[in-house]
Scaffold this motif. Structure first.
Motif, PDB file in Angstrom:
ATOM      1  N   MET A   6     -17.953 -10.250   2.879  1.00  0.00           N
ATOM      2  CA  MET A   6     -17.273 -10.756   1.693  1.00  0.00           C
ATOM      3  C   MET A   6     -16.203 -11.720   2.173  1.00  0.00           C
ATOM      4  O   MET A   6     -15.818 -11.702   3.349  1.00  0.00           O
ATOM      5  CB  MET A   6     -16.647  -9.618   0.859  1.00  0.00           C
ATOM      6  N   MET A   7     -15.693 -12.556   1.267  1.00  0.00           N
ATOM      7  CA  MET A   7     -14.649 -13.520   1.612  1.00  0.00           C
ATOM      8  C   MET A   7     -13.277 -12.868   1.458  1.00  0.00           C
ATOM      9  O   MET A   7     -12.895 -12.473   0.352  1.00  0.00           O
ATOM     10  CB  MET A   7     -14.727 -14.745   0.698  1.00  0.00           C
ATOM     11  N   TYR A   8     -12.526 -12.784   2.557  1.00  0.00           N
ATOM     12  CA  TYR A   8     -11.250 -12.072   2.573  1.00  0.00           C
ATOM     13  C   TYR A   8     -10.057 -12.992   2.753  1.00  0.00           C
ATOM     14  O   TYR A   8     -10.103 -13.952   3.533  1.00  0.00           O
ATOM     15  CB  TYR A   8     -11.226 -11.052   3.720  1.00  0.00           C
ATOM     16  N   VAL A   9      -8.965 -12.648   2.043  1.00  0.00           N
ATOM     17  CA  VAL A   9      -7.628 -13.127   2.353  1.00  0.00           C
ATOM     18  C   VAL A   9      -6.933 -11.994   3.090  1.00  0.00           C
ATOM     19  O   VAL A   9      -6.912 -10.859   2.601  1.00  0.00           O
ATOM     20  CB  VAL A   9      -6.828 -13.465   1.081  1.00  0.00           C
ATOM     21  N   LEU A  10      -6.377 -12.263   4.253  1.00  0.00           N
ATOM     22  CA  LEU A  10      -5.661 -11.236   5.017  1.00  0.00           C
ATOM     23  C   LEU A  10      -4.196 -11.630   5.116  1.00  0.00           C
ATOM     24  O   LEU A  10      -3.874 -12.766   5.492  1.00  0.00           O
ATOM     25  CB  LEU A  10      -6.267 -11.068   6.412  1.00  0.00           C
ATOM     26  N   VAL A  11      -3.317 -10.683   4.789  1.00  0.00           N
ATOM     27  CA  VAL A  11      -1.880 -10.947   4.751  1.00  0.00           C
ATOM     28  C   VAL A  11      -1.143  -9.817   5.450  1.00  0.00           C
ATOM     29  O   VAL A  11      -1.388  -8.627   5.161  1.00  0.00           O
ATOM     30  CB  VAL A  11      -1.360 -11.070   3.301  1.00  0.00           C
ATOM     31  N   ASP A  12      -0.239 -10.160   6.357  1.00  0.00           N
ATOM     32  CA  ASP A  12       0.639  -9.169   6.984  1.00  0.00           C
ATOM     33  C   ASP A  12       1.620  -8.660   5.936  1.00  0.00           C
ATOM     34  O   ASP A  12       2.422  -9.433   5.383  1.00  0.00           O
ATOM     35  CB  ASP A  12       1.378  -9.829   8.145  1.00  0.00           C
ATOM     36  N   ALA A  13       1.557  -7.355   5.635  1.00  0.00           N
ATOM     37  CA  ALA A  13       2.422  -6.792   4.592  1.00  0.00           C
ATOM     38  C   ALA A  13       3.897  -7.007   4.916  1.00  0.00           C
ATOM     39  O   ALA A  13       4.711  -7.287   4.025  1.00  0.00           O
ATOM     40  CB  ALA A  13       2.120  -5.305   4.403  1.00  0.00           C
ATOM     41  N   GLY A  14       4.261  -6.898   6.198  1.00  0.00           N
ATOM     42  CA  GLY A  14       5.660  -7.071   6.587  1.00  0.00           C
ATOM     43  C   GLY A  14       6.186  -8.457   6.295  1.00  0.00           C
ATOM     44  O   GLY A  14       7.382  -8.633   6.033  1.00  0.00           O
ATOM     45  N   SER A  15       5.305  -9.468   6.298  1.00  0.00           N
ATOM     46  CA  SER A  15       5.740 -10.840   6.005  1.00  0.00           C
ATOM     47  C   SER A  15       6.190 -10.987   4.557  1.00  0.00           C
ATOM     48  O   SER A  15       6.886 -11.954   4.226  1.00  0.00           O
ATOM     49  CB  SER A  15       4.613 -11.830   6.302  1.00  0.00           C
ATOM     50  N   CYS A  16       5.785 -10.029   3.718  1.00  0.00           N
ATOM     51  CA  CYS A  16       6.207 -10.028   2.315  1.00  0.00           C
ATOM     52  C   CYS A  16       7.171  -8.881   2.025  1.00  0.00           C
ATOM     53  O   CYS A  16       7.362  -8.487   0.859  1.00  0.00           O
ATOM     54  CB  CYS A  16       4.984  -9.922   1.401  1.00  0.00           C
ATOM     55  N   ASN A  17       7.776  -8.344   3.095  1.00  0.00           N
ATOM     56  CA  ASN A  17       8.745  -7.243   2.979  1.00  0.00           C
ATOM     57  C   ASN A  17       8.142  -6.018   2.297  1.00  0.00           C
ATOM     58  O   ASN A  17       8.799  -5.347   1.502  1.00  0.00           O
ATOM     59  CB  ASN A  17      10.008  -7.703   2.236  1.00  0.00           C
ATOM     60  N   LEU A  18       6.886  -5.724   2.647  1.00  0.00           N
ATOM     61  CA  LEU A  18       6.199  -4.574   2.082  1.00  0.00           C
ATOM     62  C   LEU A  18       5.678  -3.686   3.202  1.00  0.00           C
ATOM     63  O   LEU A  18       5.499  -4.116   4.340  1.00  0.00           O
ATOM     64  CB  LEU A  18       5.036  -5.017   1.197  1.00  0.00           C
ATOM     65  N   ARG A  19       5.445  -2.410   2.858  1.00  0.00           N
ATOM     66  CA  ARG A  19       4.799  -1.460   3.744  1.00  0.00           C
ATOM     67  C   ARG A  19       3.552  -0.921   3.057  1.00  0.00           C
ATOM     68  O   ARG A  19       3.523  -0.801   1.830  1.00  0.00           O
ATOM     69  CB  ARG A  19       5.727  -0.278   4.056  1.00  0.00           C
ATOM     70  N   ILE A  20       2.520  -0.609   3.852  1.00  0.00           N
ATOM     71  CA  ILE A  20       1.302  -0.028   3.295  1.00  0.00           C
ATOM     72  C   ILE A  20       1.519   1.470   3.133  1.00  0.00           C
ATOM     73  O   ILE A  20       1.384   2.258   4.074  1.00  0.00           O
ATOM     74  CB  ILE A  20       0.080  -0.319   4.195  1.00  0.00           C
ATOM     75  N   GLU A  21       1.908   1.850   1.952  1.00  0.00           N
ATOM     76  CA  GLU A  21       2.109   3.260   1.612  1.00  0.00           C
ATOM     77  C   GLU A  21       1.991   3.397   0.101  1.00  0.00           C
ATOM     78  O   GLU A  21       2.237   2.450  -0.654  1.00  0.00           O
ATOM     79  CB  GLU A  21       3.467   3.761   2.107  1.00  0.00           C
ATOM     80  N   ASN A  22       1.596   4.585  -0.334  1.00  0.00           N
ATOM     81  CA  ASN A  22       1.318   4.782  -1.753  1.00  0.00           C
ATOM     82  C   ASN A  22       2.533   4.531  -2.635  1.00  0.00           C
ATOM     83  O   ASN A  22       2.395   4.101  -3.781  1.00  0.00           O
ATOM     84  CB  ASN A  22       0.769   6.188  -1.985  1.00  0.00           C
ATOM     85  N   SER A  23       3.734   4.792  -2.111  1.00  0.00           N
ATOM     86  CA  SER A  23       4.934   4.569  -2.922  1.00  0.00           C
ATOM     87  C   SER A  23       5.139   3.099  -3.253  1.00  0.00           C
ATOM     88  O   SER A  23       5.824   2.754  -4.211  1.00  0.00           O
ATOM     89  CB  SER A  23       6.170   5.116  -2.194  1.00  0.00           C
ATOM     90  N   ARG A  24       4.539   2.210  -2.463  1.00  0.00           N
ATOM     91  CA  ARG A  24       4.634   0.774  -2.720  1.00  0.00           C
ATOM     92  C   ARG A  24       3.376   0.245  -3.392  1.00  0.00           C
ATOM     93  O   ARG A  24       3.179  -0.973  -3.493  1.00  0.00           O
ATOM     94  CB  ARG A  24       4.875   0.004  -1.408  1.00  0.00           C
ATOM     95  N   GLY A  25       2.507   1.150  -3.848  1.00  0.00           N
ATOM     96  CA  GLY A  25       1.224   0.764  -4.403  1.00  0.00           C
ATOM     97  C   GLY A  25       1.280  -0.284  -5.495  1.00  0.00           C
ATOM     98  O   GLY A  25       0.581  -1.306  -5.422  1.00  0.00           O
ATOM     99  N   PRO A  26       2.093  -0.082  -6.544  1.00  0.00           N
ATOM    100  CA  PRO A  26       2.129  -1.083  -7.617  1.00  0.00           C
ATOM    101  C   PRO A  26       2.521  -2.479  -7.131  1.00  0.00           C
ATOM    102  O   PRO A  26       1.953  -3.483  -7.580  1.00  0.00           O
ATOM    103  CB  PRO A  26       3.165  -0.507  -8.593  1.00  0.00           C
ATOM    104  N   GLU A  27       3.483  -2.544  -6.189  1.00  0.00           N
ATOM    105  CA  GLU A  27       3.890  -3.854  -5.670  1.00  0.00           C
ATOM    106  C   GLU A  27       2.769  -4.496  -4.852  1.00  0.00           C
ATOM    107  O   GLU A  27       2.513  -5.705  -4.969  1.00  0.00           O
ATOM    108  CB  GLU A  27       5.124  -3.692  -4.781  1.00  0.00           C
ATOM    109  N   LEU A  28       2.105  -3.690  -4.010  1.00  0.00           N
ATOM    110  CA  LEU A  28       1.018  -4.214  -3.195  1.00  0.00           C
ATOM    111  C   LEU A  28      -0.131  -4.727  -4.052  1.00  0.00           C
ATOM    112  O   LEU A  28      -0.722  -5.773  -3.759  1.00  0.00           O
ATOM    113  CB  LEU A  28       0.519  -3.125  -2.244  1.00  0.00           C
ATOM    114  N   ILE A  29      -0.440  -3.997  -5.111  1.00  0.00           N
ATOM    115  CA  ILE A  29      -1.523  -4.413  -5.999  1.00  0.00           C
ATOM    116  C   ILE A  29      -1.144  -5.687  -6.744  1.00  0.00           C
ATOM    117  O   ILE A  29      -1.897  -6.675  -6.772  1.00  0.00           O
ATOM    118  CB  ILE A  29      -1.872  -3.300  -7.005  1.00  0.00           C
ATOM    119  N   GLU A  30       0.026  -5.696  -7.354  1.00  0.00           N
ATOM    120  CA  GLU A  30       0.439  -6.833  -8.187  1.00  0.00           C
ATOM    121  C   GLU A  30       0.547  -8.110  -7.356  1.00  0.00           C
ATOM    122  O   GLU A  30      -0.014  -9.147  -7.710  1.00  0.00           O
ATOM    123  CB  GLU A  30       1.775  -6.524  -8.859  1.00  0.00           C
TER     124      GLU A  30
END
Length: 352
Positions: A174-198
């Motif tokens: 599939m065609m992917y966009v890959l982004v370092d979460a830290g570059s957007c001041n985010l962490r991959i964790e469920n508590s940040r789920g809504p922000e990561l999705i949006e």
């Protein structure tokens, strides 16, 4: 009981990601010479099946359904199509694992212990499967995916209401966009789920507006449709292997529960292009729920003008149910429905 149609389905998940498998009740696509043509036939003329199964009340946002069909490639033992909430995917790792598990554990493909090998025909190409089997159980599935490659590294993308984000764009089935979460001041964790999705959906829409990758061997496959948030690599203790965490945002806006097979292949292509992952080196990719795929690059090749890798992914699948899906002729929702409490409804970019 009355029913306009009945579809036989085996429920399955691979490392947490639901990938149910249709084993009866659907006819083959007529006159098609490739699985890609079959995919487009169902998408263009029979899409009510996908909507019936994946929309509520029969489905939910975090699931997929696979349709087993006769293969087109004479080297394949079976073919299958992958139906997701908003699209048909040319290839999917978790869905390959689910489909292989169901084919073996239901006897549609004879199981041989301790190893069963066979080929699956997909819309992205031929995929070789090696399944570890014991006591009638498919313990793990490894698949040799189609060649994966990078379109562009470190592309600056202007995201309305947010700013510039640096992205990598790669093909892994599939065609992917890959982004370092830290570059957007985010962490991959469920508590940040809504922000990561949006934000993930907003970045993906921004890429779609600014850059259109086209597969060099099939121009019908074009444009990004999925985004992977990434964390940096970690060196495994006591070995030369490496581990990383990712969270893939699937349209219309939810997480892949598994580490995502095609996303893993796209990421391995990026890591190899950066000199961070070598041929033969073990790469463990973890999901947002902690499950993992164990992977490696088995070689390199070319796809059109692009340097490509030959990725192998291994994970586990479990059958969860056997069910008959029906449609009552008086049901007011023959193609289902979506509600905003479970189905992501994107905010307008202009509102940030």
């Amino acid at each position: 009981m009355r029913s306009l149609r009945t579809v036989s389905v085996v429920g399955c998940h691979a490392e947490g990601e639901v990938g149910d498998v249709i084993v009866g009740g659907v006819l083959d696509a007529p006159g098609c010479k490739s699985m890609y043509e079959k995919m487009m036939y169902f998408w263009n003329t029979k899409d009510s099946l996908r909507k019936l199964l994946l929309n509520e009340p029969r489905g939910r946002s975090s699931m997929n359904t696979n349709l087993v069909l006769p293969p087109c490639n004479p080297q394949a033992d079976a073919g299958f199509l992958i139906m997701e909430s908003d699209e048909y995917a040319p290839m999917s790792g978790s869905n390959t694992i689910c489909t292989a598990t169901v084919l073996l554990e239901t006897g549609m493909i004879p199981m041989q212990e301790p190893i069963t090998q066979f080929n699956l025909d997909t819309a992205a190409g031929l995929v070789a499967v090696t399944a570890e089997c014991e006591g009638g159980k498919c313990k793990s599935v490894a698949f040799d995916n189609v060649p994966s490659f990078v379109f562009v590294l470190d592309m600056p993308i202007q995201v309305p209401g947010f700013g510039v984000v640096s992205v990598d764009i790669a093909w892994g089935g599939m065609m992917y966009v890959l982004v370092d979460a830290g570059s957007c001041n985010l962490r991959i964790e469920n508590s940040r789920g809504p922000e990561l999705i949006e934000l993930g959906e907003r970045i993906k829409r921004a890429v779609q507006a600014q850059y259109t990758p086209v597969h060099p061997e099939n121009p019908g496959i074009r444009g990004v449709s999925i985004l992977a948030w990434t964390h940096p690599l970690i060196q495994d203790d006591g070995s030369d292997g490496k581990t990383a965490v990712n969270a893939v945002v699937v349209s219309p806006g939810r997480f892949d529960r598994s580490p995502c097979g095609t996303g893993t292949c796209a990421r391995m292509a990026v890591l190899h292009a950066r000199g961070q992952l070598q041929v033969g080196q073990t790469f463990r990719h973890k999901s947002i729920i902690g499950t993992e795929f164990v992977n490696h690059i088995r070689g390199t090749t070319k796809v059109g003008q692009y340097d490509a890798i030959l990725p192998t992914v291994r994970g586990r699948g479990w059958i969860t149910s056997f069910k008959e899906i029906v449609l009552d002729p008086t049901d007011p929702f023959p193609e289902g429905f979506r509600v905003g409490d479970q189905w992501h409804i994107p905010k307008p970019d202009s509102k940030g």
